[in-house]
Motif scaffolding. Sequence first.
Motif, PDB file in Angstrom:
ATOM      1  N   UNK A   5       0.836  -1.194   0.000  1.00 30.53           N
ATOM      2  CA  UNK A   5       0.000   0.000   0.000  1.00 30.53           C
ATOM      3  C   UNK A   5       0.876   1.251   0.000  1.00 30.53           C
ATOM      4  N   UNK A   6       1.882   1.270   0.847  1.00 26.06           N
ATOM      5  CA  UNK A   6       2.751   2.443   0.938  1.00 26.06           C
ATOM      6  C   UNK A   6       3.562   2.637  -0.331  1.00 26.06           C
ATOM      7  N   UNK A   7       4.011   1.547  -0.935  1.00 24.80           N
ATOM      8  CA  UNK A   7       4.818   1.623  -2.148  1.00 24.80           C
ATOM      9  C   UNK A   7       4.018   2.211  -3.312  1.00 24.80           C
ATOM     10  N   UNK A   8       2.812   1.757  -3.505  1.00 23.79           N
ATOM     11  CA  UNK A   8       1.983   2.236  -4.618  1.00 23.79           C
ATOM     12  C   UNK A   8       1.298   3.554  -4.273  1.00 23.79           C
ATOM     13  N   UNK A   9       0.961   3.723  -3.018  1.00 25.29           N
ATOM     14  CA  UNK A   9       0.462   4.986  -2.505  1.00 25.29           C
ATOM     15  C   UNK A   9      -0.790   5.554  -3.127  1.00 25.29           C
ATOM     16  N   UNK A  10      -0.808   6.875  -3.137  1.00 22.81           N
ATOM     17  CA  UNK A  10      -1.941   7.664  -3.595  1.00 22.81           C
ATOM     18  C   UNK A  10      -1.483   8.501  -4.788  1.00 22.81           C
TER      19      UNK A  10
END
Length: 128
Positions: A5-10
Amino acid sequence: MMDFYKERGIGYCGLACALCSYKDCVGCVGKIANGDNCEIGNCAAPKGVDGCFACDEYPCGQEMFKHKRVRAFNRYMQDFGKDALVERLYINQKNGIMYHKPGDDPSDYDILDTEDEIYELLQRGRGN
């Protein structure tokens, strides 16, 4: 899983690249770095902002900001930051609140009537 989730983010616009249904996608921030075209990203990246939520011109006239989910996500990031939104989306997904549903069914965020209801769902989940 939270690392994914953090790697792909927003994305710059406020959509959750982390929850994109295309698992081989690098996310819009990665696409901009690769020189791909994204009108919103091509506006935000040169300004050095972390996303539209951090831009002095937000909300601008982009069509994307007519969507209540996008506005709620950007407002949440203005209030708590990008990492907080990623964390809430992750927690909500684990608790059955779906960002994407199979087929043409609207997401749990999209079935709500107002931006405020979406914001509340982000913040509090469904009583979790």
